[in-house]
Design a protein around this motif. Structure first.
Motif, PDB file in Angstrom:
ATOM      1  N   GLY A   1       0.820  -1.208   0.000  1.00 49.80           N
ATOM      2  CA  GLY A   1       0.000   0.000   0.000  1.00 49.80           C
ATOM      3  C   GLY A   1       0.849   1.249   0.000  1.00 49.80           C
ATOM      4  O   GLY A   1       1.861   1.328  -0.694  1.00 49.80           O
ATOM      5  N   GLU A   2       0.491   2.213   0.815  1.00 51.97           N
ATOM      6  CA  GLU A   2       1.198   3.494   0.850  1.00 51.97           C
ATOM      7  C   GLU A   2       2.570   3.342   1.512  1.00 51.97           C
ATOM      8  O   GLU A   2       2.731   2.642   2.508  1.00 51.97           O
ATOM      9  N   ILE A   3       3.559   4.037   0.951  1.00 52.40           N
ATOM     10  CA  ILE A   3       4.891   4.102   1.552  1.00 52.40           C
ATOM     11  C   ILE A   3       5.211   5.576   1.768  1.00 52.40           C
ATOM     12  O   ILE A   3       5.071   6.378   0.840  1.00 52.40           O
ATOM     13  N   SER A   4       5.612   5.936   2.973  1.00 57.53           N
ATOM     14  CA  SER A   4       5.922   7.332   3.256  1.00 57.53           C
ATOM     15  C   SER A   4       7.253   7.449   3.984  1.00 57.53           C
ATOM     16  O   SER A   4       7.619   6.581   4.778  1.00 57.53           O
TER      17      SER A   4
ATOM     18  N   HIS B   1      -2.139  -2.819   1.492  1.00 62.88           N
ATOM     19  CA  HIS B   1      -3.105  -2.170   0.602  1.00 62.88           C
ATOM     20  C   HIS B   1      -4.406  -1.831   1.325  1.00 62.88           C
ATOM     21  O   HIS B   1      -5.169  -0.973   0.877  1.00 62.88           O
TER      22      HIS B   1
ATOM     23  N   ARG C   1       2.795   0.448   4.505  1.00 65.38           N
ATOM     24  CA  ARG C   1       1.436  -0.006   4.802  1.00 65.38           C
ATOM     25  C   ARG C   1       0.983  -1.075   3.819  1.00 65.38           C
ATOM     26  O   ARG C   1       1.479  -1.154   2.697  1.00 65.38           O
TER      27      ARG C   1
ATOM     28  N   GLY D   1      -4.479  -0.370   4.138  1.00 72.31           N
ATOM     29  CA  GLY D   1      -4.202   0.800   4.968  1.00 72.31           C
ATOM     30  C   GLY D   1      -3.596   0.442   6.305  1.00 72.31           C
ATOM     31  O   GLY D   1      -3.110   1.322   7.029  1.00 72.31           O
TER      32      GLY D   1
ATOM     33  N   TYR E   1      12.721   3.079   0.575  1.00 72.32           N
ATOM     34  CA  TYR E   1      11.547   3.871   0.160  1.00 72.32           C
ATOM     35  C   TYR E   1      11.497   4.008  -1.358  1.00 72.32           C
ATOM     36  O   TYR E   1      10.459   3.751  -1.988  1.00 72.32           O
TER      37      TYR E   1
ATOM     38  N   THR F   1       9.141  10.468   6.103  1.00 75.99           N
ATOM     39  CA  THR F   1       8.988  11.812   6.656  1.00 75.99           C
ATOM     40  C   THR F   1      10.186  12.175   7.515  1.00 75.99           C
ATOM     41  O   THR F   1      10.821  11.313   8.133  1.00 75.99           O
TER      42      THR F   1
ATOM     43  N   LYS G   1       5.802  -0.375  -6.875  1.00 82.19           N
ATOM     44  CA  LYS G   1       4.363  -0.112  -7.001  1.00 82.19           C
ATOM     45  C   LYS G   1       3.984   0.336  -8.398  1.00 82.19           C
ATOM     46  O   LYS G   1       2.839   0.144  -8.829  1.00 82.19           O
ATOM     47  N   THR G   2       4.897   0.953  -9.124  1.00 73.27           N
ATOM     48  CA  THR G   2       4.574   1.485 -10.448  1.00 73.27           C
ATOM     49  C   THR G   2       4.806   0.471 -11.556  1.00 73.27           C
ATOM     50  O   THR G   2       4.536   0.758 -12.716  1.00 73.27           O
TER      51      THR G   2
ATOM     52  N   ARG H   1       8.667   2.362  -3.910  1.00 72.68           N
ATOM     53  CA  ARG H   1       7.858   3.256  -4.763  1.00 72.68           C
ATOM     54  C   ARG H   1       7.944   2.799  -6.228  1.00 72.68           C
ATOM     55  O   ARG H   1       6.924   2.820  -6.947  1.00 72.68           O
TER      56      ARG H   1
END
Length: 244
Positions: A177-180, A214, A212, A216, A235, A182, A242-243, A239
């Motif tokens: 899912g999301e990778i962040s 998918h 995360r 969430g 990271y 910060t 995912k693409t 990313r």
């Protein structure tokens, strides 16, 4: 289909594909759909179903690899060989993935250059069709080398995360899912401990990497467990995954 051989038809059936023209986009979508349907983690409360799902997932992986190679380079009959025979000496390849380089970073190792202890951990996790890409020892500290009690293992299909309590979790890339990543606000003043740490250690641990599922739900959060440079490399790798 890339060719009309029985093997291609069997692989297509495993992925739920018919005799339509096969492209990388069509193949990738079919693989993602089949992988989610037969994801072993969906059957973790039913051991019998999970075993069946794992076997099915292996067939899905094999079908994807074989058909992906046919899309890239269709098999052409050679003199004296049957039309459905693959070229002699060829072996199926893993799905294309971006490169990742962790070697030389604190606690980082790239395949196949794993130390013996790391290689033993990797071998215990891999399936027959899977290959290791990189290993990050999250137990490395400024005072001592890591003891491999915590780690992140990236393979051709999934991520393994062993946290400080010794629990190993895994995440298939198809469920990513999301990778962040910060960093602390620039106006935030470091504490005395952080200033001492920054002065006497080459390890920088100020950014936070969150991976995360998918759905969430969080898979893992890395802050003090890894160097900032290594977190950024992981990271960027995820990313790109995912693409694709």
């Amino acid at each position: 289909m890339p060719c009309a051989c029985d093997q291609c038809r069997r692989h297509a059936a495993v992925l739920g594909l018919g005799p339509q023209m096969l492209t990388r986009t069509v193949l990738r979508k079919a693989f993602l759909a089949a992988a989610k349907q037969w994801h072993p983690d969906r059957f973790e409360r039913d051991p019998a179903q999970r075993d069946a799902a794992e076997e099915r997932f292996k067939l899905i992986q094999a079908a994807y690899r074989e058909l992906w190679e046919h899309v890239k380079r269709p098999v052409r009959p050679t003199h004296g060989a049957p039309p459905d025979a693959p070229p002699a000496g060829t072996a199926p390849k893993q799905p294309d993935l971006p490169h990742i380089f962790l070697g030389g970073m604190p606690g980082g190792y790239d395949a196949p250059n794993f130390p013996r202890a790391v290689g033993e951990i990797v071998a215990a996790h891999l399936q027959e069709t899977e290959r290791a890409l990189a290993f990050l020892d999250l137990s490395t500290t400024p005072k001592r080398p890591g003891d491999l009690s915590q780690y992140l293992l990236l393979t051709s299909y999934r991520i393994f995360y062993r946290e400080r309590m010794g629990i190993v979790s895994l995440l298939w890339y198809v469920d990513l899912g999301e990778i962040s990543l910060t960093e602390p606000p620039p106006d935030r003043k470091p504490t005395l401990r952080q200033r001492i740490h920054a002065r006497f250690s080459h390890l920088q641990r100020t950014s936070t990497l969150v991976i995360r599922r998918h759905t969430g739900a969080p898979f893992c959060t890395l802050t003090a467990e890894a160097d900032d440079t290594a977190k950024k490399v992981v990271y960027n790798f995820l990313r790109q995954v995912k693409t694709r």
